[in-house]
Enzyme design. Sequence first.
Site, PDB file in Angstrom:
ATOM      1  N   TYR A   1      -5.228  16.505  -6.812  1.00  7.09           N
ATOM      2  CA  TYR A   1      -4.708  15.504  -7.919  1.00  7.09           C
ATOM      3  C   TYR A   1      -3.886  16.559  -8.869  1.00  7.09           C
ATOM      4  O   TYR A   1      -2.662  16.176  -9.114  1.00  7.09           O
ATOM      5  CB  TYR A   1      -5.629  14.787  -8.653  1.00  7.09           C
ATOM      6  CG  TYR A   1      -5.268  13.998  -9.566  1.00  7.09           C
ATOM      7  CD1 TYR A   1      -4.735  12.619  -9.357  1.00  7.09           C
ATOM      8  CD2 TYR A   1      -5.645  14.423 -11.204  1.00  7.09           C
ATOM      9  CE1 TYR A   1      -4.202  12.010 -10.564  1.00  7.09           C
ATOM     10  CE2 TYR A   1      -5.257  13.511 -12.124  1.00  7.09           C
ATOM     11  CZ  TYR A   1      -4.418  12.561 -11.859  1.00  7.09           C
ATOM     12  OH  TYR A   1      -4.090  11.522 -12.790  1.00  7.09           O
TER      13      TYR A   1
ATOM     14  N   ASP B   1       0.910  -1.301  -0.053  1.00  8.99           N
ATOM     15  CA  ASP B   1       0.020   0.072   0.032  1.00  8.99           C
ATOM     16  C   ASP B   1       0.780   1.225  -0.048  1.00  8.99           C
ATOM     17  O   ASP B   1       1.530   1.393   1.037  1.00  8.99           O
ATOM     18  CB  ASP B   1      -0.952   0.216   1.295  1.00  8.99           C
ATOM     19  CG  ASP B   1      -1.804   1.316   1.289  1.00  8.99           C
ATOM     20  OD1 ASP B   1      -1.751   2.200   0.388  1.00  8.99           O
ATOM     21  OD2 ASP B   1      -2.801   1.112   2.103  1.00  8.99           O
TER      22      ASP B   1
ATOM     23  N   LYS C   1       0.199  16.136  -9.731  1.00  3.02           N
ATOM     24  CA  LYS C   1       0.979  16.052 -10.931  1.00  3.02           C
ATOM     25  C   LYS C   1       1.765  17.045 -11.265  1.00  3.02           C
ATOM     26  O   LYS C   1       2.835  16.810 -12.091  1.00  3.02           O
ATOM     27  CB  LYS C   1      -0.306  15.344 -11.794  1.00  3.02           C
ATOM     28  CG  LYS C   1      -1.199  14.401 -11.530  1.00  3.02           C
ATOM     29  CD  LYS C   1      -0.337  12.928 -11.374  1.00  3.02           C
ATOM     30  CE  LYS C   1      -0.727  11.950 -11.185  1.00  3.02           C
ATOM     31  NZ  LYS C   1      -0.070  10.384 -11.284  1.00  3.02           N
TER      32      LYS C   1
HETATM   33  N1  LIG Z   1      -7.146   7.506 -16.176  1.00  2.00           N
HETATM   34  C1  LIG Z   1      -6.985   8.755 -16.436  1.00  2.00           C
HETATM   35  O1  LIG Z   1      -7.676   9.427 -16.922  1.00  2.00           O
HETATM   36  C2  LIG Z   1      -5.390   9.163 -16.454  1.00  2.00           C
HETATM   37  C3  LIG Z   1      -5.069  10.368 -16.866  1.00  2.00           C
HETATM   38  C4  LIG Z   1      -3.768  10.786 -16.789  1.00  2.00           C
HETATM   39  C5  LIG Z   1      -2.831  10.088 -15.826  1.00  2.00           C
HETATM   40  N2  LIG Z   1      -3.278   9.199 -15.159  1.00  2.00           N
HETATM   41  C6  LIG Z   1      -2.429   8.540 -14.424  1.00  2.00           C
HETATM   42  O2  LIG Z   1      -2.016   7.098 -14.595  1.00  2.00           O
HETATM   43  C7  LIG Z   1      -1.662   6.329 -13.658  1.00  2.00           C
HETATM   44  C8  LIG Z   1      -2.510   5.238 -13.676  1.00  2.00           C
HETATM   45  O3  LIG Z   1      -3.816   5.306 -13.619  1.00  2.00           O
HETATM   46  P1  LIG Z   1      -5.250   4.416 -14.321  1.00  2.00           P
HETATM   47  O4  LIG Z   1      -5.951   5.359 -15.043  1.00  2.00           O
HETATM   48  O5  LIG Z   1      -4.364   3.345 -14.704  1.00  2.00           O
HETATM   49  O6  LIG Z   1      -5.878   4.275 -12.715  1.00  2.00           O
HETATM   50  P2  LIG Z   1      -6.374   2.645 -12.005  1.00  2.00           P
HETATM   51  O7  LIG Z   1      -7.061   1.996 -13.193  1.00  2.00           O
HETATM   52  O8  LIG Z   1      -7.581   3.279 -11.148  1.00  2.00           O
HETATM   53  O9  LIG Z   1      -5.235   2.159 -11.566  1.00  2.00           O
HETATM   54  C9  LIG Z   1      -4.596   2.637 -10.477  1.00  2.00           C
HETATM   55  C10 LIG Z   1      -3.712   1.543 -10.007  1.00  2.00           C
HETATM   56  O10 LIG Z   1      -2.860   2.237  -8.958  1.00  2.00           O
HETATM   57  C11 LIG Z   1      -3.029   1.220  -7.862  1.00  2.00           C
HETATM   58  N3  LIG Z   1      -2.970   2.049  -6.549  1.00  2.00           N
HETATM   59  C12 LIG Z   1      -3.718   2.882  -6.225  1.00  2.00           C
HETATM   60  N4  LIG Z   1      -3.439   3.314  -5.131  1.00  2.00           N
HETATM   61  C13 LIG Z   1      -2.698   2.549  -4.378  1.00  2.00           C
HETATM   62  C14 LIG Z   1      -1.957   2.334  -3.259  1.00  2.00           C
HETATM   63  N5  LIG Z   1      -2.098   3.141  -2.094  1.00  2.00           N
HETATM   64  N6  LIG Z   1      -0.929   1.462  -3.015  1.00  2.00           N
HETATM   65  C15 LIG Z   1      -0.759   0.524  -4.186  1.00  2.00           C
HETATM   66  N7  LIG Z   1      -1.120   0.730  -5.423  1.00  2.00           N
HETATM   67  C16 LIG Z   1      -2.066   1.681  -5.543  1.00  2.00           C
HETATM   68  C17 LIG Z   1      -4.281   0.385  -8.123  1.00  2.00           C
HETATM   69  O11 LIG Z   1      -3.859  -0.678  -7.415  1.00  2.00           O
HETATM   70  P3  LIG Z   1      -4.505  -1.546  -6.146  1.00  2.00           P
HETATM   71  O12 LIG Z   1      -6.059  -0.645  -6.050  1.00  2.00           O
HETATM   72  O13 LIG Z   1      -4.814  -2.962  -6.550  1.00  2.00           O
HETATM   73  O14 LIG Z   1      -3.858  -1.158  -5.087  1.00  2.00           O
HETATM   74  C18 LIG Z   1      -4.293   0.202  -9.648  1.00  2.00           C
HETATM   75  O15 LIG Z   1      -3.185  -0.730  -9.861  1.00  2.00           O
HETATM   76  C19 LIG Z   1      -1.978   7.057 -12.415  1.00  2.00           C
HETATM   77  O16 LIG Z   1      -0.801   7.817 -12.071  1.00  2.00           O
HETATM   78  C20 LIG Z   1      -2.835   8.344 -12.785  1.00  2.00           C
HETATM   79  O17 LIG Z   1      -2.884   9.486 -12.175  1.00  2.00           O
HETATM   80  C21 LIG Z   1      -4.600   8.798 -15.480  1.00  2.00           C
END
Ligand SMILES: NC(=O)c1ccc[n+]([C@@H]2O[C@H](COP(=O)([O-])OP(=O)(O)OC[C@H]3O[C@@H](n4cnc5c(N)ncnc54)[C@H](OP(=O)(O)O)[C@@H]3O)[C@@H](O)[C@H]2O)c1
Length: 274
Positions: free
Chosen positions: A158, A66, A162
Site C-alpha cells: 500500500y 470494480d 501511494k
Molecule cells: N483511512 C485512512 O486512514 C487513510 C489514510 C490516508 C489515505 N487514505 C486514502 O483515502 C482513500 C479513501 O479511503 P477511506 O479511508 O475512505 O476508505 P474506505 O472507507 O475503506 O472507502 C474506500 C472506498 O473505495 C471503494 N473501493 C474499494 N475498492 C474498490 C474497487 N475495487 N472498485 C471500486 N471502488 C472500490 C469502496 O467502495 P466499495 O467497497 O463499495 O466498492 C469505498 O467507497 C483511499 O485512497 C485511501 O488510501 C485513507
Amino acid sequence: MPPLNLKGRYTLITGASAGLGREMARDIAKRFGGNLVLVARRRDRLEELAKELEGLGVEAVCITADLSKPEDVERLLREATDGRDIYAAILNAGVTYFGRHLELPRETAQSILATNVHSVIELANGFVRHQLDKQLGGGVLVVSSMAGTVPTPYQALYSGTKAMLNTWGVAFGEELVGTNVSLSVFCPGGIATEMGEKSGTARKYKKGDVGMMDADVCARSAVDGFVARKRFNVPGVLYKLSDFFARFAPRGVLASVQANIFKGALLPEGQKQS
Ligand SMILES: NC(=O)c1ccc[n+]([C@@H]2O[C@H](COP(=O)([O-])OP(=O)(O)OC[C@H]3O[C@@H](n4cnc5c(N)ncnc54)[C@H](OP(=O)(O)O)[C@@H]3O)[C@@H](O)[C@H]2O)c1
C-alpha cells in the site's frame, strides 16, 4: 489559473460509497452546490447517498464499477462522459492490506496494484484528456496517503502504491501547467473510516485517537485544496509537520518509527490479518 467552480457542474468521485469519498460528495453538494457522479461497487450505498444529495438540490448519478478490473475502468470512462461533461474528477478509491508483506496473497497484491495504481492512472489520463479536449477548465484530484511519503511496514505494498501516486501525480501535474486543467494530489494521514476496520489497523488506532482525523474534517480540507488547485495538499498541522520533517530523516529511521507504531495492531505470526 482561477479556482475550480464546482457549482452546477459534475464532479465524479470514486470510492463514494464510504469514508472520505462519501464525505467529499456531501461537502461538494452542501458547500458548492455541485452535481455528483458517484462510483463504487456497492450500488445500494451509492443510491442511498444519491437520494440524500438530491435532497440538497443537486443532481447525483450512480455508476457501479470494480476498479480492480480494467474493463470496468474503461466502461466507467465511457459511461461517465457519455453526454456529460466531467468538470472535476476525484480519484479516491483505494485499498490496503495490513500484515507481514510475505503473507500477502498474490491475488490480493494484484488487486491492490490494479485499484490503487493502474485504475488511477487510466482514469486520470482519460479525464484530463476529456477536460482538455472539451476546454472545460476543470481538474483531477488524486487521493494518496502519508504512507506514500513515510515508508510504512505492515502495509508495505500500500505504502509503495501511494509513493507512486505522490511522485507521478506531482510530475504529471507539472506537465499540465500552462493548460487550463490542473492535477492535484491529496495526501492525508490517518482517517477514521472503514479502511481501518477492514484492514485491522483499527485494533490500535481508532476514531478520537491522536492522528486520526474525522472523515468529514479531512474531506473539507481535500475539497478546499482541490478547488484552490493546490498541487500537493497535506491536511492538519500534525501531518503537515510530519511531511516537512520526513524530508530530512533517513528513510530507514522513518520505517522503523512506523513499524513501532503499527506493530501493536499485528496478530500473532501465522494468523490471518484481515
Ligand atoms: N483511512 C485512512 O486512514 C487513510 C489514510 C490516508 C489515505 N487514505 C486514502 O483515502 C482513500 C479513501 O479511503 P477511506 O479511508 O475512505 O476508505 P474506505 O472507507 O475503506 O472507502 C474506500 C472506498 O473505495 C471503494 N473501493 C474499494 N475498492 C474498490 C474497487 N475495487 N472498485 C471500486 N471502488 C472500490 C469502496 O467502495 P466499495 O467497497 O463499495 O466498492 C469505498 O467507497 C483511499 O485512497 C485511501 O488510501 C485513507
